[in-house]
Scaffold this motif. Structure first.
Motif, PDB file in Angstrom:
ATOM      1  N   ILE A 148      18.739 -11.818  58.545  1.00 15.62           N
ATOM      2  CA  ILE A 148      18.063 -12.743  57.634  1.00 15.62           C
ATOM      3  C   ILE A 148      19.105 -13.743  57.135  1.00 15.62           C
ATOM      4  CG2 ILE A 148      16.577 -12.966  55.596  1.00 15.62           C
ATOM      5  CD1 ILE A 148      15.345 -11.263  57.755  1.00 15.62           C
ATOM      6  N   PRO A 149      19.300 -14.864  57.845  1.00 17.59           N
ATOM      7  CA  PRO A 149      20.383 -15.813  57.496  1.00 17.59           C
ATOM      8  C   PRO A 149      20.292 -16.328  56.067  1.00 17.59           C
ATOM      9  CG  PRO A 149      19.439 -16.320  59.649  1.00 17.59           C
ATOM     10  CD  PRO A 149      18.562 -15.290  59.040  1.00 17.59           C
ATOM     11  N   GLU A 150      19.094 -16.427  55.521  1.00 21.91           N
ATOM     12  CA  GLU A 150      18.921 -16.967  54.171  1.00 21.91           C
ATOM     13  C   GLU A 150      19.618 -16.120  53.113  1.00 21.91           C
ATOM     14  OE1 GLU A 150      15.381 -18.039  56.731  1.00 21.91           O
ATOM     15  OE2 GLU A 150      16.595 -16.262  56.298  1.00 21.91           O
ATOM     16  N   THR A 151      19.913 -14.879  53.414  1.00 22.18           N
ATOM     17  CA  THR A 151      20.528 -13.996  52.426  1.00 22.18           C
ATOM     18  C   THR A 151      22.047 -13.915  52.564  1.00 22.18           C
ATOM     19  OG1 THR A 151      20.302 -12.026  53.825  1.00 22.18           O
ATOM     20  CG2 THR A 151      18.431 -12.595  52.405  1.00 22.18           C
ATOM     21  N   ASP A 152      22.612 -14.609  53.574  1.00 19.74           N
ATOM     22  CA  ASP A 152      24.054 -14.497  53.822  1.00 19.74           C
ATOM     23  C   ASP A 152      24.896 -14.980  52.636  1.00 19.74           C
ATOM     24  OD1 ASP A 152      23.447 -13.466  56.259  1.00 19.74           O
ATOM     25  OD2 ASP A 152      23.921 -15.281  57.408  1.00 19.74           O
ATOM     26  N   ALA A 153      24.395 -16.004  51.943  1.00 25.81           N
ATOM     27  CA  ALA A 153      25.190 -16.595  50.849  1.00 25.81           C
ATOM     28  C   ALA A 153      24.978 -15.888  49.510  1.00 25.81           C
ATOM     29  CB  ALA A 153      24.864 -18.073  50.716  1.00 25.81           C
ATOM     30  N   ALA A 207      26.438  -8.496  44.511  1.00 23.51           N
ATOM     31  CA  ALA A 207      25.874  -7.961  43.262  1.00 23.51           C
ATOM     32  C   ALA A 207      24.411  -8.335  43.100  1.00 23.51           C
ATOM     33  CB  ALA A 207      26.679  -8.480  42.068  1.00 23.51           C
ATOM     34  N   ALA A 208      24.000  -9.456  43.739  1.00 22.51           N
ATOM     35  CA  ALA A 208      22.625  -9.917  43.580  1.00 22.51           C
ATOM     36  C   ALA A 208      21.695  -9.391  44.684  1.00 22.51           C
ATOM     37  CB  ALA A 208      22.584 -11.443  43.563  1.00 22.51           C
ATOM     38  N   LEU A 209      22.278  -8.781  45.707  1.00 23.05           N
ATOM     39  CA  LEU A 209      21.447  -8.325  46.823  1.00 23.05           C
ATOM     40  C   LEU A 209      20.423  -7.281  46.403  1.00 23.05           C
ATOM     41  CD1 LEU A 209      24.019  -8.073  49.787  1.00 23.05           C
ATOM     42  CD2 LEU A 209      22.204  -9.777  49.450  1.00 23.05           C
ATOM     43  N   GLU A 210      20.802  -6.469  45.417  1.00 17.14           N
ATOM     44  CA  GLU A 210      19.874  -5.424  44.987  1.00 17.14           C
ATOM     45  C   GLU A 210      18.646  -5.982  44.287  1.00 17.14           C
ATOM     46  OE1 GLU A 210      19.792  -2.270  45.780  1.00 17.14           O
ATOM     47  OE2 GLU A 210      21.564  -2.677  47.018  1.00 17.14           O
ATOM     48  N   LEU A 211      18.691  -7.271  43.960  1.00 16.44           N
ATOM     49  CA  LEU A 211      17.523  -7.890  43.328  1.00 16.44           C
ATOM     50  C   LEU A 211      16.482  -8.329  44.355  1.00 16.44           C
ATOM     51  CD1 LEU A 211      19.394 -10.124  40.724  1.00 16.44           C
ATOM     52  CD2 LEU A 211      18.366  -7.865  40.366  1.00 16.44           C
ATOM     53  N   LEU A 212      16.839  -8.264  45.640  1.00 16.93           N
ATOM     54  CA  LEU A 212      15.907  -8.687  46.689  1.00 16.93           C
ATOM     55  C   LEU A 212      14.753  -7.694  46.830  1.00 16.93           C
ATOM     56  CD1 LEU A 212      18.401  -9.783  49.504  1.00 16.93           C
ATOM     57  CD2 LEU A 212      17.111 -11.263  47.943  1.00 16.93           C
ATOM     58  N   ASP A 213      13.627  -8.215  47.232  1.00 15.03           N
ATOM     59  CA  ASP A 213      12.463  -7.375  47.513  1.00 15.03           C
ATOM     60  C   ASP A 213      12.531  -6.967  48.988  1.00 15.03           C
ATOM     61  OD1 ASP A 213      10.043  -6.167  47.905  1.00 15.03           O
ATOM     62  OD2 ASP A 213       8.862  -7.711  46.870  1.00 15.03           O
TER      63      ASP A 213
END
Length: 369
Positions: A141-146, A150-156
């Motif tokens: 999922i390229p949109e999540t690379d940046a 610490a913020a990844l856990e906020l993803l659904d």
């Protein structure tokens, strides 16, 4: 896995009824024997009922009407699959169902069983959330690379996985997530599904798993260790154990039997419930002591046959509807001491009852234990 399907094959020519139960995959000898018992006319197929083992029970309501031979070809391939192959096969079936397919042609299923390299499998992903996390963590999922760690856990992650799965038309299976990346192989049309008579008459297995074909090559050194029959021109001998020399002798004698004599022999094995290789070899010497009637496959057959002997055809046809032919046939079989086997009626030529091995103290001059 030794068994994939259990089947009941049914044939009812001229109102008669014949049935064979068999586990698939079956050997060519077992298939040829089943066809002999069913006595199908050329070009005819039996009515088939089948039930898959637990690992493949999702197939029970999904296979289009089919015949024994292609179903056995599918069973053979499924029995060879490793865990990844089972995942791909189930995934392809599920994807087919998702497209609205209620029943799947057997040819497509065989193609799927040979197409383990046309799909990606993620064994650790069995939910949309696990799939979404896998996709993000592995850069799909390229949109999540940046996004900072610490913020990844906020993803659904569940929504990410669901969106990807639906967009790809992929699926979850009992073995993980499966996604197709290329077309399945086209194998079914290249297969010869007709059973062929093997070169051996007995295939045996040693205790350490090595397989040996009998008759054994002439003049080749042969061991004396015990072997277990795993396939045979007379399938009722499968599972019996004896020394290699004993098995080789029986195999050579079986190889010399004409087809009609072999059928008589198979009927005698059934009638006597033979469970010993030495006894089975001795029975070949006693074949001349028996009368075999392959045209009789039920008590009704026996009754009609008797009526045709004692009455002219018009009188037999007039009388038959007023008789209980089944009971009459049973009485005739009991009177002659015969046994009705899947191959036909067998009886002793001296009028004595056909005895099982456990009832017979002597057979062909050899004491039975």
């Amino acid at each position: 896995m030794d068994k994939i399907f259990h089947i009941r094959a049914l044939n009812s020519p001229n109102g008669d009824f014949r049935e064979v139960e068999l586990d698939l995959p079956a050997t060519d000898y077992q298939l040829l024997d089943a066809m002999e018992q069913l006595r199908l006319e050329n070009g005819k197929h039996p009515y088939l009922e089948f039930h898959a083992v637990e690992e493949y029970d999702y197939l029970n309501e999904r296979i289009q009407e089919t015949d024994i031979f292609p179903l056995n070809a599918l069973a053979k391939r499924l029995a060879e699959l490793d865990t990844r192959g089972m995942a791909v096969f189930e995934g392809l079936v599920c994807m087919d169902i998702q497209k609205g397919g209620e029943a799947i042609p057997i040819g497509s299923l065989i193609d799927y069983a040979y197409s383990g390299d046309c799909c990606h499998v993620v064994e650790d992903a069995v939910t949309d959330e696990e799939l979404g996390r896998f996709l993000v963590e592995n850069g799909f999922i390229p949109e999540t690379d940046a996004i900072p760690d610490a913020a990844l856990e906020l993803l659904d992650y569940a929504q990410i996985g669901k969106n990807h799965r639906e967009a790809e038309g992929s699926t979850f299976t009992g073995f993980g997530y499966v996604e197709r990346h290329s077309e399945p192989r086209q194998i079914y049309k290249t297969l010869d599904l007709t059973p062929k008579k093997p070169a051996y008459t007995i295939l045996a297995e040693t205790f350490d798993g090595n397989r040996v074909e009998f008759p054994y090559p002439a003049n080749a050194p042969m061991g004396t260790e015990p072997v277990r029959c795993v396939d045979c021109t007379a399938p009722s001998l499968i599972g019996l154990t004896a020394g290699m020399e004993t098995v080789d002798l029986l195999a050579r004698r079986l190889a010399g039997l004409e087809p009609k004599t072999l059928t008589t022999y198979k009927a005698l094995l059934e009638a006597t419930d033979c469970k010993d290789i030495l006894s089975a070899e001795a029975l070949i010497d006693s074949l001349d002591e028996y009368i075999f009637s392959p045209q009789h496959s039920s008590p009704v057959d026996v009754a009609n046959g008797e009526l045709s002997l004692i009455l002219c055809a018009p009188d037999a046809a007039t009388l038959a509807p007023h008789l209980n032919l089944y009971q009459y046939g049973q009485a005739l079989i009991e009177k002659c001491g015969g046994v009705l086997t899947p191959y036909g009626l067998i009886e002793r030529s001296d009028g004595q009852p056909v005895q099982g091995m456990e009832e017979s103290p002597q057979q062909g001059g050899m004491e039975m234990m």
